[in-house]
Every structure is written in C-alpha cells, then in structure tokens.
Design a protein around this motif. Sequence first.
Motif, PDB file in Angstrom:
ATOM      1  N   ALA A   1      44.836  48.043  34.367  1.00 38.36           N
ATOM      2  CA  ALA A   1      45.090  46.630  34.659  1.00 38.36           C
ATOM      3  C   ALA A   1      46.590  46.392  34.529  1.00 38.36           C
ATOM      4  CB  ALA A   1      44.325  45.722  33.703  1.00 38.36           C
ATOM      5  N   ILE A   2      47.193  45.848  35.569  1.00 37.85           N
ATOM      6  CA  ILE A   2      48.582  45.390  35.493  1.00 37.85           C
ATOM      7  C   ILE A   2      48.503  43.945  35.024  1.00 37.85           C
ATOM      8  CG2 ILE A   2      50.699  44.895  36.774  1.00 37.85           C
ATOM      9  CD1 ILE A   2      49.923  47.135  38.724  1.00 37.85           C
ATOM     10  N   THR A   3      49.171  43.663  33.904  1.00 39.35           N
ATOM     11  CA  THR A   3      49.068  42.336  33.291  1.00 39.35           C
ATOM     12  C   THR A   3      50.467  41.789  33.037  1.00 39.35           C
ATOM     13  OG1 THR A   3      48.913  43.439  31.151  1.00 39.35           O
ATOM     14  CG2 THR A   3      46.821  42.780  32.169  1.00 39.35           C
ATOM     15  N   ASP A   4      51.182  41.493  34.105  1.00 41.81           N
ATOM     16  CA  ASP A   4      52.536  40.965  33.934  1.00 41.81           C
ATOM     17  C   ASP A   4      52.493  39.579  33.303  1.00 41.81           C
ATOM     18  OD1 ASP A   4      54.492  42.885  34.779  1.00 41.81           O
ATOM     19  OD2 ASP A   4      53.704  42.706  36.817  1.00 41.81           O
ATOM     20  N   HIS A   5      53.623  39.206  32.683  1.00 41.84           N
ATOM     21  CA  HIS A   5      53.710  37.899  32.025  1.00 41.84           C
ATOM     22  C   HIS A   5      53.689  36.766  33.050  1.00 41.84           C
ATOM     23  CE1 HIS A   5      54.756  39.685  28.132  1.00 41.84           C
ATOM     24  NE2 HIS A   5      55.676  40.417  28.725  1.00 41.84           N
ATOM     25  N   ASP A   6      52.624  35.985  33.051  1.00 42.63           N
ATOM     26  CA  ASP A   6      52.537  34.745  33.836  1.00 42.63           C
ATOM     27  C   ASP A   6      52.743  34.930  35.343  1.00 42.63           C
ATOM     28  OD1 ASP A   6      52.264  32.932  31.438  1.00 42.63           O
ATOM     29  OD2 ASP A   6      54.212  33.820  30.983  1.00 42.63           O
ATOM     30  N   THR A   7      52.493  36.129  35.840  1.00 45.65           N
ATOM     31  CA  THR A   7      52.612  36.349  37.285  1.00 45.65           C
ATOM     32  C   THR A   7      51.647  37.443  37.736  1.00 45.65           C
ATOM     33  OG1 THR A   7      54.065  37.091  39.080  1.00 45.65           O
ATOM     34  CG2 THR A   7      54.605  37.887  36.902  1.00 45.65           C
ATOM     35  N   VAL A   8      51.228  37.341  39.002  1.00 44.13           N
ATOM     36  CA  VAL A   8      50.388  38.394  39.586  1.00 44.13           C
ATOM     37  C   VAL A   8      51.080  39.000  40.807  1.00 44.13           C
ATOM     38  CG1 VAL A   8      48.166  37.524  38.723  1.00 44.13           C
ATOM     39  CG2 VAL A   8      49.048  36.645  40.899  1.00 44.13           C
ATOM     40  N   ASP A   9      52.394  38.807  40.893  1.00 45.24           N
ATOM     41  CA  ASP A   9      53.149  39.299  42.051  1.00 45.24           C
ATOM     42  C   ASP A   9      53.021  40.810  42.260  1.00 45.24           C
ATOM     43  OD1 ASP A   9      53.992  36.803  42.698  1.00 45.24           O
ATOM     44  OD2 ASP A   9      56.049  37.034  41.953  1.00 45.24           O
ATOM     45  N   ALA A  10      52.834  41.563  41.179  1.00 45.21           N
ATOM     46  CA  ALA A  10      52.776  43.021  41.300  1.00 45.21           C
ATOM     47  C   ALA A  10      51.728  43.451  42.328  1.00 45.21           C
ATOM     48  CB  ALA A  10      52.453  43.654  39.947  1.00 45.21           C
ATOM     49  N   TYR A  11      50.624  42.712  42.364  1.00 50.47           N
ATOM     50  CA  TYR A  11      49.518  43.124  43.233  1.00 50.47           C
ATOM     51  C   TYR A  11      49.854  43.042  44.717  1.00 50.47           C
ATOM     52  CZ  TYR A  11      46.892  43.521  38.998  1.00 50.47           C
ATOM     53  OH  TYR A  11      46.489  43.921  37.745  1.00 50.47           O
ATOM     54  N   SER A  12      50.841  42.216  45.077  1.00 54.74           N
ATOM     55  CA  SER A  12      51.215  42.182  46.496  1.00 54.74           C
ATOM     56  C   SER A  12      52.259  43.252  46.808  1.00 54.74           C
ATOM     57  CB  SER A  12      51.720  40.783  46.878  1.00 54.74           C
ATOM     58  OG  SER A  12      52.721  40.385  45.986  1.00 54.74           O
ATOM     59  N   HIS A  13      52.652  44.035  45.811  1.00 49.97           N
ATOM     60  CA  HIS A  13      53.590  45.137  46.032  1.00 49.97           C
ATOM     61  C   HIS A  13      52.890  46.491  45.999  1.00 49.97           C
ATOM     62  CE1 HIS A  13      56.426  41.924  45.182  1.00 49.97           C
ATOM     63  NE2 HIS A  13      57.354  42.677  45.726  1.00 49.97           N
ATOM     64  N   LEU A  14      51.573  46.458  46.140  1.00 51.36           N
ATOM     65  CA  LEU A  14      50.803  47.703  46.190  1.00 51.36           C
ATOM     66  C   LEU A  14      50.138  47.790  47.551  1.00 51.36           C
ATOM     67  CD1 LEU A  14      49.210  47.582  42.622  1.00 51.36           C
ATOM     68  CD2 LEU A  14      50.795  49.321  43.467  1.00 51.36           C
ATOM     69  N   PRO A  15      50.847  48.355  48.528  1.00 48.12           N
ATOM     70  CA  PRO A  15      50.379  48.318  49.907  1.00 48.12           C
ATOM     71  C   PRO A  15      48.969  48.879  50.091  1.00 48.12           C
ATOM     72  CG  PRO A  15      52.263  49.816  49.667  1.00 48.12           C
ATOM     73  CD  PRO A  15      52.107  49.085  48.372  1.00 48.12           C
ATOM     74  N   ASN A  16      48.657  49.975  49.394  1.00 44.73           N
ATOM     75  CA  ASN A  16      47.307  50.521  49.571  1.00 44.73           C
ATOM     76  C   ASN A  16      46.405  50.231  48.375  1.00 44.73           C
ATOM     77  OD1 ASN A  16      48.491  52.188  47.799  1.00 44.73           O
ATOM     78  ND2 ASN A  16      48.537  53.998  49.115  1.00 44.73           N
ATOM     79  N   GLY A  17      46.703  49.138  47.690  1.00 48.22           N
ATOM     80  CA  GLY A  17      45.820  48.706  46.599  1.00 48.22           C
ATOM     81  C   GLY A  17      45.747  49.663  45.429  1.00 48.22           C
ATOM     82  N   GLY A  18      46.736  50.526  45.283  1.00 47.35           N
ATOM     83  CA  GLY A  18      46.728  51.456  44.149  1.00 47.35           C
ATOM     84  C   GLY A  18      45.770  52.607  44.372  1.00 47.35           C
ATOM     85  N   ALA A  19      45.909  53.277  45.503  1.00 42.17           N
ATOM     86  CA  ALA A  19      44.990  54.359  45.862  1.00 42.17           C
ATOM     87  C   ALA A  19      44.887  55.394  44.755  1.00 42.17           C
ATOM     88  CB  ALA A  19      45.461  55.027  47.153  1.00 42.17           C
ATOM     89  N   GLY A  20      43.701  55.857  44.488  1.00 44.30           N
ATOM     90  CA  GLY A  20      43.498  56.939  43.527  1.00 44.30           C
ATOM     91  C   GLY A  20      43.162  56.452  42.135  1.00 44.30           C
ATOM     92  N   ILE A  21      43.336  55.160  41.905  1.00 41.13           N
ATOM     93  CA  ILE A  21      43.050  54.652  40.571  1.00 41.13           C
ATOM     94  C   ILE A  21      42.209  53.393  40.729  1.00 41.13           C
ATOM     95  CG2 ILE A  21      44.977  53.009  40.222  1.00 41.13           C
ATOM     96  CD1 ILE A  21      45.435  54.655  37.552  1.00 41.13           C
ATOM     97  N   GLU A  22      41.391  53.095  39.736  1.00 42.11           N
ATOM     98  CA  GLU A  22      40.667  51.832  39.806  1.00 42.11           C
ATOM     99  C   GLU A  22      41.532  50.753  39.166  1.00 42.11           C
ATOM    100  OE1 GLU A  22      36.622  49.573  38.422  1.00 42.11           O
ATOM    101  OE2 GLU A  22      36.629  51.773  38.312  1.00 42.11           O
ATOM    102  N   LEU A  23      41.897  49.770  39.960  1.00 41.35           N
ATOM    103  CA  LEU A  23      42.761  48.691  39.464  1.00 41.35           C
ATOM    104  C   LEU A  23      41.910  47.497  39.091  1.00 41.35           C
ATOM    105  CD1 LEU A  23      45.892  48.062  41.735  1.00 41.35           C
ATOM    106  CD2 LEU A  23      45.853  48.673  39.307  1.00 41.35           C
ATOM    107  N   ILE A  24      42.175  46.948  37.907  1.00 38.75           N
ATOM    108  CA  ILE A  24      41.525  45.713  37.478  1.00 38.75           C
ATOM    109  C   ILE A  24      42.590  44.622  37.524  1.00 38.75           C
ATOM    110  CG2 ILE A  24      40.405  44.543  35.522  1.00 38.75           C
ATOM    111  CD1 ILE A  24      38.683  46.751  36.768  1.00 38.75           C
ATOM    112  N   ALA A  25      42.363  43.597  38.305  1.00 43.16           N
ATOM    113  CA  ALA A  25      43.363  42.543  38.446  1.00 43.16           C
ATOM    114  C   ALA A  25      43.536  41.800  37.129  1.00 43.16           C
ATOM    115  CB  ALA A  25      42.951  41.574  39.547  1.00 43.16           C
ATOM    116  N   GLY A  26      44.792  41.640  36.709  1.00 39.51           N
ATOM    117  CA  GLY A  26      45.023  40.996  35.416  1.00 39.51           C
ATOM    118  C   GLY A  26      46.322  40.224  35.349  1.00 39.51           C
ATOM    119  N   ILE A  27      46.471  39.502  34.249  1.00 41.13           N
ATOM    120  CA  ILE A  27      47.668  38.702  33.983  1.00 41.13           C
ATOM    121  C   ILE A  27      47.774  38.541  32.465  1.00 41.13           C
ATOM    122  CG2 ILE A  27      46.435  36.460  34.071  1.00 41.13           C
ATOM    123  CD1 ILE A  27      48.974  35.391  35.628  1.00 41.13           C
TER     124      ILE A  27
END
Length: 272
Positions: A34-60
């Motif tokens: 889970a990528i849990t940046d402080h008060d932002t979810v911008d990281a998720y729009s910088h992963l063009p292929n949704g983090g291929a190869g790993i299971e990503l859990i959306a977080g903040i």
Amino acid sequence: MIFDLHSHTTLSDGSLHPVDLVSLALEKNVNVLAITDHDTVDAYSHLPNGGAGIELIAGIEFSTQWQNTGIHVLGLNIDLKSDAITAGVTFQTDARLQRAREIGENLEKRGIENAFEGALELANGRYIGRPHFARHVINIGKAKNMQAAFKNYLGDGKPGDVRQHWADLSQIIDWIRDANGIPVLAHPLKYKLTRTKLKRLLANFIELGGQGMEVISGQQTPQQTSGMAQLCVELDLLASCGSDFHMPGKRWAELGSFSRLPGKVTPVWEQF
Ligand code: AMP
Ligand code: MN
Ligand code: MN
Ligand code: MN
C-alpha cells in the motif's frame, strides 16, 4: 506472503518515485503493497501499468490531531476515485498550504529567514510539509541535520508543529469509510502516549468508526509488538503492519523489513 501496508513516495515526503518504489518492493519480495502518502493519492496516477507484478492496495495517510497530539490515520483499500477521497485530499491540501504559511511565520519569529518561500521552493508543487522546512533550516545553516532541525524547530511542541488546520478525526474517518476503505490508526507507539491515554484514543477512534491499528510499524522490539497485539485483540480491532518506508537510511525501516503479525490478531487484509 509479505504485506507492507505503509509507504511513501516523492508525491509526499519519500525519496522514490512510485515506479521505483514498486520495483524496490518487488526486489524485497513484498507481495502486497500500500502506498500511503501524506494527505494525497497522487502516486497512483504515476503508475502507468498499475504496479505490474505486485498487488497494490490503494491507501493514504491522513494527518489530524486528537487532544493536542498530532496523529496519523491510514485509509486502506480506499476507492481512489470516490468523491469522499477527492474532498478529503482537497481539504487537506489546502490545510497544508495554510499551515505552511503559519509555520513560516512562526519560524521567521525564531530567526529563520524566508522560511515559507524557502520551503515552498523545496516542495514539489502540491505537497509541502515539515521536512521541507527542515531542509531550509539546514540550507541556511541553522541546523546540522534533519534530526536537529526537528528537535529545535519542527518537532512536537516547537514553533513549526502546527496542527490546528487539519480536518478533525471524525471527518477523516468518515472520508475513509465513505470511500469504502478501512481506517487504521498509524504507528500508535510514535505518539508517546501513556497506555491509558492510548487506550482512550483508540476507544474514541472506534466510537467514530475506526477499525484497525498498526500492530507493527517498522522495526520494533518483541515487547512492543506483543503490547500492541494485546491492545488490538482487547479492542477487537483489525491488525495492520508496514515499514513506513520513506527512503533508504537509518531513520526508516526498509520496505518489507519488519516482523510478522502475531497469530492471535486478525489481519486487516482479511477484509480486503
Ligand atoms: P508533516 O506531514 O508536514 O507534519 O511532516 C511530518 C513528517 O516529517 C513525518 O511524516 C516524517 O516523515 C518527517 N519527520 C518527523 N520527524 C522527523 C525527524 N525527527 N527527522 C526527520 N524527519 C522527520
Ligand atoms: Mn513522512
Ligand atoms: Mn505517520
Ligand atoms: Mn507514514
């Protein structure tokens, strides 16, 4: 399986771009991140292929305060596109900017010149936080490293410790739940609360809709882990674990580098 449910990228105060964070996680055999940046979810729009190869859990990781203590609440498995998350991020981003102005004024009074402008220049546009002020303090020669900058200017109770702009705990829990996520109290040991006070915080957190706590945050002693596991079971909370990785180095755990959750707790991922 390694679940690392707390990490940061360059979209807040981490040193790795989201793509590089995912690569490092794969290298460290993390299965679920889970990528849990402080008060932002911008990281998720910088992963063009949704983090291929790993299971990503959306977080903040939301910032707030409880009875004068600055605390952090993770939202795990949130719907990134929900109105609630959009509203939360918009509010907190604005709060961050207002707060930065106030931190700047407070630091100016303490002899730190151009504090706001200096920090803003070091910030990446949207996110501005105390680490930027700390770097400015170092750059103008008023502290020798981050630790000293926090100790003298930005840490608990210092002029740069401004928290009253954040949304309150109940609002933050509502945003997370409205986004179908799970509110988890981040790193309970970091607040330096007595056990009684921590229990009161957790009771209040649960009353407001909180559902989990980090039983493991980075490197901690077996005693700390069993203490947190005990609380978690007692309060019938879901248990989470994560490195709180920001960058390679002494202060932070490496990605995926912490002990396993004790068997008696219910892992938060059972609800994913
Ligand atoms: P903010 O989100 O603006 O309140 O900034 C808090 C962040 O500052 C934390 O998430 C840490 O990444 C960082 N931080 C807090 N204390 C220290 C410290 N003593 N040394 C280095 N970084 C710190
Ligand atoms: Mn941070
Ligand atoms: Mn935190
Ligand atoms: Mn964190």
